[in-house]
Design a protein around this motif. Structure first.
Motif, PDB file in Angstrom:
ATOM      1  N   GLU A 166       0.853  -1.191   0.000  1.00 20.45           N
ATOM      2  CA  GLU A 166       0.000   0.000   0.000  1.00 20.45           C
ATOM      3  C   GLU A 166       0.892   1.246   0.000  1.00 20.45           C
ATOM      4  O   GLU A 166       1.837   1.362   0.784  1.00 20.45           O
ATOM      5  N   GLN A 167       0.616   2.190  -0.905  1.00 23.24           N
ATOM      6  CA  GLN A 167       1.554   3.271  -1.215  1.00 23.24           C
ATOM      7  C   GLN A 167       1.957   4.094  -0.001  1.00 23.24           C
ATOM      8  O   GLN A 167       3.147   4.349   0.222  1.00 23.24           O
ATOM      9  N   GLN A 168       0.987   4.529   0.783  1.00 21.24           N
ATOM     10  CA  GLN A 168       1.310   5.384   1.921  1.00 21.24           C
ATOM     11  C   GLN A 168       2.178   4.654   2.942  1.00 21.24           C
ATOM     12  O   GLN A 168       3.160   5.202   3.448  1.00 21.24           O
ATOM     13  N   TRP A 169       1.808   3.403   3.235  1.00 22.83           N
ATOM     14  CA  TRP A 169       2.579   2.617   4.198  1.00 22.83           C
ATOM     15  C   TRP A 169       3.991   2.363   3.673  1.00 22.83           C
ATOM     16  O   TRP A 169       4.975   2.452   4.411  1.00 22.83           O
ATOM     17  N   GLN A 170       4.091   2.069   2.396  1.00 20.24           N
ATOM     18  CA  GLN A 170       5.392   1.822   1.788  1.00 20.24           C
ATOM     19  C   GLN A 170       6.271   3.070   1.854  1.00 20.24           C
ATOM     20  O   GLN A 170       7.467   2.995   2.181  1.00 20.24           O
ATOM     21  N   GLN A 171       5.687   4.238   1.563  1.00 21.22           N
ATOM     22  CA  GLN A 171       6.451   5.483   1.593  1.00 21.22           C
ATOM     23  C   GLN A 171       6.904   5.821   3.008  1.00 21.22           C
ATOM     24  O   GLN A 171       8.021   6.310   3.222  1.00 21.22           O
ATOM     25  N   GLN A 172       6.045   5.566   3.995  1.00 15.57           N
ATOM     26  CA  GLN A 172       6.439   5.793   5.387  1.00 15.57           C
ATOM     27  C   GLN A 172       7.624   4.910   5.771  1.00 15.57           C
ATOM     28  O   GLN A 172       8.561   5.351   6.457  1.00 15.57           O
ATOM     29  N   THR A 173       7.566   3.662   5.317  1.00 13.27           N
ATOM     30  CA  THR A 173       8.638   2.719   5.641  1.00 13.27           C
ATOM     31  C   THR A 173       9.946   3.128   4.970  1.00 13.27           C
ATOM     32  O   THR A 173      11.019   3.073   5.584  1.00 13.27           O
ATOM     33  N   LEU A 174       9.872   3.543   3.702  1.00 10.73           N
ATOM     34  CA  LEU A 174      11.068   3.985   2.980  1.00 10.73           C
ATOM     35  C   LEU A 174      11.676   5.225   3.646  1.00 10.73           C
ATOM     36  O   LEU A 174      12.898   5.338   3.768  1.00 10.73           O
ATOM     37  N   ALA A 175      10.815   6.157   4.061  1.00 10.82           N
ATOM     38  CA  ALA A 175      11.318   7.367   4.728  1.00 10.82           C
ATOM     39  C   ALA A 175      12.017   6.998   6.035  1.00 10.82           C
ATOM     40  O   ALA A 175      13.076   7.568   6.369  1.00 10.82           O
ATOM     41  N   HIS A 176      11.436   6.037   6.778  1.00 11.33           N
ATOM     42  CA  HIS A 176      12.067   5.602   8.021  1.00 11.33           C
ATOM     43  C   HIS A 176      13.406   4.919   7.742  1.00 11.33           C
ATOM     44  O   HIS A 176      14.385   5.119   8.472  1.00 11.33           O
ATOM     45  N   LEU A 177      13.459   4.135   6.674  1.00 12.57           N
ATOM     46  CA  LEU A 177      14.707   3.456   6.306  1.00 12.57           C
ATOM     47  C   LEU A 177      15.815   4.472   6.045  1.00 12.57           C
ATOM     48  O   LEU A 177      16.961   4.289   6.473  1.00 12.57           O
ATOM     49  N   GLU A 178      15.470   5.551   5.336  1.00 13.25           N
ATOM     50  CA  GLU A 178      16.491   6.562   5.009  1.00 13.25           C
ATOM     51  C   GLU A 178      17.011   7.259   6.262  1.00 13.25           C
ATOM     52  O   GLU A 178      18.129   7.766   6.271  1.00 13.25           O
ATOM     53  N   SER A 179      16.208   7.288   7.328  1.00 11.88           N
ATOM     54  CA  SER A 179      16.643   7.945   8.568  1.00 11.88           C
ATOM     55  C   SER A 179      17.500   7.032   9.438  1.00 11.88           C
ATOM     56  O   SER A 179      18.089   7.480  10.418  1.00 11.88           O
ATOM     57  N   MET A 180      17.573   5.753   9.073  1.00 10.38           N
ATOM     58  CA  MET A 180      18.306   4.780   9.884  1.00 10.38           C
ATOM     59  C   MET A 180      19.794   4.772   9.545  1.00 10.38           C
ATOM     60  O   MET A 180      20.184   5.032   8.405  1.00 10.38           O
ATOM     61  N   GLU A 181      20.598   4.464  10.541  1.00  8.41           N
ATOM     62  CA  GLU A 181      22.039   4.292  10.330  1.00  8.41           C
ATOM     63  C   GLU A 181      22.326   2.791  10.303  1.00  8.41           C
ATOM     64  O   GLU A 181      22.206   2.109  11.320  1.00  8.41           O
ATOM     65  N   LEU A 182      22.687   2.287   9.127  1.00  7.38           N
ATOM     66  CA  LEU A 182      22.960   0.864   8.973  1.00  7.38           C
ATOM     67  C   LEU A 182      24.458   0.630   8.865  1.00  7.38           C
ATOM     68  O   LEU A 182      25.235   1.552   8.569  1.00  7.38           O
ATOM     69  N   TYR A 183      24.835  -0.618   9.066  1.00 10.44           N
ATOM     70  CA  TYR A 183      26.270  -0.948   9.075  1.00 10.44           C
ATOM     71  C   TYR A 183      26.917  -0.671   7.728  1.00 10.44           C
ATOM     72  O   TYR A 183      28.051  -0.236   7.643  1.00 10.44           O
ATOM     73  N   SER A 184      26.189  -0.923   6.638  1.00 13.03           N
ATOM     74  CA  SER A 184      26.752  -0.685   5.310  1.00 13.03           C
ATOM     75  C   SER A 184      25.648  -0.253   4.358  1.00 13.03           C
ATOM     76  O   SER A 184      24.474  -0.536   4.580  1.00 13.03           O
ATOM     77  N   GLU A 185      26.035   0.434   3.308  1.00  9.60           N
ATOM     78  CA  GLU A 185      25.075   0.858   2.296  1.00  9.60           C
ATOM     79  C   GLU A 185      24.478  -0.337   1.583  1.00  9.60           C
ATOM     80  O   GLU A 185      23.327  -0.293   1.122  1.00  9.60           O
ATOM     81  N   GLU A 186      25.234  -1.434   1.498  1.00  6.60           N
ATOM     82  CA  GLU A 186      24.729  -2.652   0.862  1.00  6.60           C
ATOM     83  C   GLU A 186      23.500  -3.178   1.597  1.00  6.60           C
ATOM     84  O   GLU A 186      22.529  -3.630   0.976  1.00  6.60           O
ATOM     85  N   ALA A 187      23.521  -3.104   2.937  1.00  9.71           N
ATOM     86  CA  ALA A 187      22.376  -3.554   3.726  1.00  9.71           C
ATOM     87  C   ALA A 187      21.160  -2.679   3.454  1.00  9.71           C
ATOM     88  O   ALA A 187      20.041  -3.170   3.298  1.00  9.71           O
ATOM     89  N   LYS A 188      21.382  -1.366   3.355  1.00  9.40           N
ATOM     90  CA  LYS A 188      20.263  -0.455   3.080  1.00  9.40           C
ATOM     91  C   LYS A 188      19.701  -0.709   1.693  1.00  9.40           C
ATOM     92  O   LYS A 188      18.486  -0.667   1.485  1.00  9.40           O
ATOM     93  N   ASN A 189      20.557  -0.987   0.729  1.00 10.25           N
ATOM     94  CA  ASN A 189      20.091  -1.307  -0.623  1.00 10.25           C
ATOM     95  C   ASN A 189      19.262  -2.584  -0.629  1.00 10.25           C
ATOM     96  O   ASN A 189      18.301  -2.704  -1.395  1.00 10.25           O
TER      97      ASN A 189
END
Length: 537
Positions: A424-447
């Motif tokens: 569902e578009q809104q839920w997906q966009q919220q999740t993507l925005a949250h992902l971008e705010s996260m600090e992950l160990y590597s960019e590969e994991a975020k991809n």
């Protein structure tokens, strides 16, 4: 124990190790790792050291939960692992606290409208009689349904071996070759259709007294999609080979010719689609080269019993204008790449890449009801019209082979069940925005997360049997084993307070409050020191 390596061999192995030490490279595939040491569950348990007399106890699913966790803890302690065993828990309804936690999670999603019940296509295990989620698969993790359009090509003359169907009451609605295509918009350019000469096909009972000629594998998939009289058991009226179909005249939807013929194609794969393939040489490099081979090689026609009148009168029909390639893109690209025959598989693969993507994104229809419109716009409209006019039916099968842990090959079934609407578009966009705010160990994991969120759409979250938590508003179903594990990490933060003499009743837990430290002081009556520790767990 592995035998010792010679010093120089060990040094070479060390020098040739992975360049990036953070990336693990295993020698076994996931499928091999899951398969285990035995062919059956009994053999696997036997080879795991379970006494022969104890193996029958594993028929009770609860026995697994009592038997293996203590052994796992024993072995991890022996390895010297630092584990806070107070937080250990079982993720089924045997643990009333975790069961309450998952029920709360799903009630929350349900009330938000994130869980819906519908009939949708899902990868399905016939043996288990339920959808086969990733955790239930031996092979094929991440594989979803691939949707095709089955084009109904009516056989105009039942001749040769197929004539056995002529006097059957089951064929009153007509006999059809069912050609699976991903490109229904190209049906205006058909010059023939293809079958694999040595391929095994059957004539199967469809709805409305129609008969469908296709492979058994595809007929089995279709039978789980409410397109045959009996679910899961396609009824075969006649077995035929592809050679038996060569020369059959058919009427094809949207084709300018009143009749076209079935011709041999040697590169058809019967593990995808139906084994019957439409031929559009204007826009398919494979079709163009195969048709030219038959036109130019009399001995090839003779070998498969192909009459000249089935091939020679049929020329390429321009249907789509593609910038840079014109309205006969397949011919142009094959000439540019100097493709000599249908055996030039490498060049043909390159030709298809050039034509298909550009044709979809930039191509413009030249013929039909949608002439002048871009292919990307016309494609779904043409498909819907063909289905509405009963010229085609929708069909799905797994994108790649999927084997369940029970050992059967999965199909795609139309299932009435509960789904999480991850796409569902809104839920997906919220999740993507949250992902971008996260600090992950590597960019590969975020991809990796981005890729997953890109394909994740509706997720079947219920199943009929197994271990787990009951769906709280529809308790005939269990919550599927991946769906009940999406936020269990949060449960670790308080598991040790709930499970060790907390005195709390699982039925009276208010989880939305319990996971907030301020309210937790009042509910659990923890000390200030305990709450401070909890908030940093």
């Amino acid at each position: 124990m592995q035998p010792a390596q010679p010093a120089d061999a060990a040094a070479a192995a060390a020098n040739n190790g992975p360049a990036d030490p953070t990336k693990f490279s295993g020698k076994k595939s996931k499928a091999q790792s899951k398969k285990g040491a035995g062919a059956t569950q009994w053999e696997i348990l036997q080879k795991s050291g379970i006494p022969q007399d104890d193996i029958p106890k594993f028929r009770d699913s609860a026995h697994w939960l009592h038997y293996f966790p203590p052994l796992a803890e024993r072995d991890l302690r022996a390895m010297g692992c630092g584990v806070d065993w107070r937080r250990s828990f079982i993720t089924t309804d045997m643990n009333p606290y975790y069961d309450s936690f998952v029920r709360w999670q799903f009630w929350t999603l349900y009330r938000q409208g994130r869980i819906v019940k519908d009939k949708r296509y899902a990868v399905f295990s016939p043996l288990d009689a339920q959808p086969c989620a990733d955790h239930d698969r031996a092979t094929g993790e991440g594989v979803g349904p691939q949707e095709y359009t089955l084009v109904k090509m009516k056989v105009l003359e039942l001749k040769g071996k197929v004539s056995a169907l002529a006097d059957s009451a089951d064929t009153a609605g007509g006999v059809y070759l069912m050609a699976a295509t991903l490109r229904p918009e190209t049906m205006y350019g058909q010059t023939n259709c293809w079958a694999l000469p040595e391929g095994q096909y059957g004539a199967y009972k469809g709805l409305n007294s129609e008969v469908y000629i296709m492979t058994f594998r595809s007929a089995l998939n279709l039978s789980y999609q409410e397109r045959t009289p009996t679910r899961g058991t396609p009824e075969c009226l006649l077995e035929v080979t592809g050679q038996d179909l060569i020369g059959l005249p058919v009427s094809a939807p949207n084709c300018p010719h009143e009749r076209i013929y079935v011709l041999p194609l040697l590169t058809i794969l019967t593990n995808k689609g139906t084994g019957i393939v439409t031929s559009v040489p204007s826009d398919s490099p494979d079709d163009y080269t195969a048709l030219q081979d038959l036109k130019k090689k009399p001995k090839l026609r003779e070998k498969y019993g192909v009459a000249d009148e089935w091939v020679m009168p049929f020329e390429v029909i321009p249907i789509i204008d593609i910038p840079g390639f014109g309205d006969c893109a397949a011919r142009v690209v094959c000439e540019q790449l100097k493709v000599q025959s249908q055996n030039d598989t490498v060049k043909l693969a390159e030709a298809k890449q050039l034509v298909y993507l550009k044709g979809f994104t930039d191509g413009v229809m030249k013929v039909g009801d949608f002439a002048g419109r871009k292919v990307s716009e016309a494609k779904p409209a043409i498909k819907d019209k063909m289905i509405a006019d009963r010229q085609a039916i929708p069909y799905s099968e797994p994108e790649k082979p999927v084997m369940s842990r029970s050992g059967d090959e999965c199909v795609v079934a139309l299932t009435d069940q509960w789904y999480l609407t991850y796409g569902e578009q809104q839920w997906q966009q919220q999740t993507l925005a949250h992902l971008e705010s996260m600090e992950l160990y590597s960019e590969e994991a975020k991809n990796g997360f981005r890729h997953c969120l890109g394909w994740l759409q509706q997720w079947a979250c219920s199943r009929s049997f197994g271990l787990g938590t009951r769906l709280p508003w529809d308790e005939q179903y269990l919550i599927e084993s991946l769906s009940d594990s999406t936020i269990y990490m949060a449960y670790y933060t308080i598991a040790h307070y709930l499970q060790v003499n907390s005195g709390l009743s699982a039925g009276h837990l208010h989880w939305h409050c319990l996971l907030e430290v301020g309210v937790m002081r009042k509910i659990v009556k923890m000390t200030e020191e305990a709450c401070s520790m909890l908030s940093h767990c």
